[in-house]
Scaffold this active site. Structure first.
Site, PDB file in Angstrom:
ATOM      1  N   ASP A  22       8.852 -78.209  22.733  1.00 52.43           N
ATOM      2  CA  ASP A  22       8.757 -79.664  22.648  1.00 52.43           C
ATOM      3  C   ASP A  22       8.284 -80.317  23.938  1.00 52.43           C
ATOM      4  O   ASP A  22       7.943 -81.494  23.961  1.00 52.43           O
ATOM      5  CB  ASP A  22      10.105 -80.275  22.215  1.00 52.43           C
ATOM      6  N   THR A  23       8.242 -79.577  25.038  1.00 50.33           N
ATOM      7  CA  THR A  23       7.751 -80.143  26.302  1.00 50.33           C
ATOM      8  C   THR A  23       6.513 -79.431  26.827  1.00 50.33           C
ATOM      9  O   THR A  23       5.915 -79.868  27.809  1.00 50.33           O
ATOM     10  CB  THR A  23       8.835 -80.069  27.399  1.00 50.33           C
ATOM     11  N   GLY A  52      -3.598 -59.197  22.178  1.00 47.06           N
ATOM     12  CA  GLY A  52      -3.354 -57.814  21.813  1.00 47.06           C
ATOM     13  C   GLY A  52      -2.205 -57.179  22.574  1.00 47.06           C
ATOM     14  O   GLY A  52      -1.780 -56.080  22.265  1.00 47.06           O
ATOM     15  N   GLU A  86      13.925 -65.197  27.955  1.00 41.61           N
ATOM     16  CA  GLU A  86      13.301 -65.464  29.260  1.00 41.61           C
ATOM     17  C   GLU A  86      14.351 -65.950  30.258  1.00 41.61           C
ATOM     18  O   GLU A  86      14.352 -65.566  31.425  1.00 41.61           O
ATOM     19  CB  GLU A  86      12.217 -66.532  29.121  1.00 41.61           C
TER      20      GLU A  86
END
Length: 258
Positions: A22-23, A52, A86
């Site tokens: 969203d950002t 790939g 992440e």
């Protein structure tokens, strides 16, 4: 952000912005280009991940290589399992020497991220029964406890001014790292300070200085050290060396320098 990011700065002079969908095309995109315009290498996964290849291969490697991470928490951030993975990698890297993470609370409060409440809790709800849920909760709490910025309480929430301030602070952090002098270069710090004082960098006039000495005395080394010390203060910069050798090397010598 992280050195490979959802916006990334990587390598010793890089920053990685890590953010939700969203950002990505708004605030994060503006921050990304502001960092690049300042000459700070920034990694952005949607631009540099090779087709790939699995995203995690490049992204996690970039996170490991990055010095600074800017984590942009938004209302939908915790809805993405990829963002959460992440974040786990960033919090792990943050614990290593030479890595720093800064959270930005874009449209949520730190306590919402810390406790997965409010909008963050609603976004995270879809993951409650997943095997990695506790690991992700721990990463959210750890990141929320870091010193960072809450947009609405910084510069009255003006995004443009906030981005400018963030880029300035990151530039100063990088300058403190890059301006370090090799311990083997005895007396270099004093020499650099002398040259900088002659340049009178606080003046808006164009300044030019010459360094004279015998071959091998360290003229280029000193010039390079001065350049590294001052370059982060300018919107654009370049260090051109070995002008005589390159210009005489071939008919394309001067063109190559240009």
């Amino acid at each position: 952000m992280s050195s490979n990011k959802r916006l990334c700065l990587s390598d010793p002079s890089s920053v990685t912005p890590e953010a939700g969908e969203d950002t990505r095309k708004t605030f994060v995109d503006h921050l990304y280009h502001a960092l690049k315009d300042k000459g700070i290498y920034t990694y952005k996964d949607d631009e540099k991940i090779q087709k790939g290849k699995r995203i995690s291969d490049d992204l996690f490697k970039s996170i490991e290589d990055t010095k600074f991470y800017i984590i942009i928490f938004s209302k939908n951030y915790a809805s993405s399992s990829w963002c959460l993975e992440e974040l786990v990698k960033i919090t792990e890297s943050h614990k290593m020497s030479g890595h720093t993470a800064y959270p930005v609370f874009y449209d949520v409060e730190p306590t919402q991220v810390r406790k997965q409440s409010g909008a963050v809790g609603e976004a995270f709800a879809t993951h409650e029964n997943e095997e990695a849920a506790e690991k992700w909760k721990g990463a959210l709490k750890e990141a929320a406890d870091l010193a960072g910025w809450e947009l609405k309480n910084t510069l009255d929430g003006h995004e443009a001014r906030f981005i400018k301030k963030t880029v300035q602070e990151i530039s100063l952090e990088l300058r403190s790292i890059n301006s370090g002098f090799d311990e083997k270069l005895v007396g270099m710090e004093t020499r650099v300070k002398d040259v900088v004082s002659y340049l009178e960098t606080g003046n808006d006039e164009v300044r030019m200085i010459g360094i004279k000495g015998m071959g091998g005395a360290g003229k280029t080394t000193l010039a390079r050290a001065v350049f590294d010390h001052l370059s982060s203060d300018f919107e654009a910069n370049m260090f051109v060396e070995n002008v005589r050798e390159v210009s005489n090397a071939s008919m394309f010598g001067l063109k190559k320098l240009q």
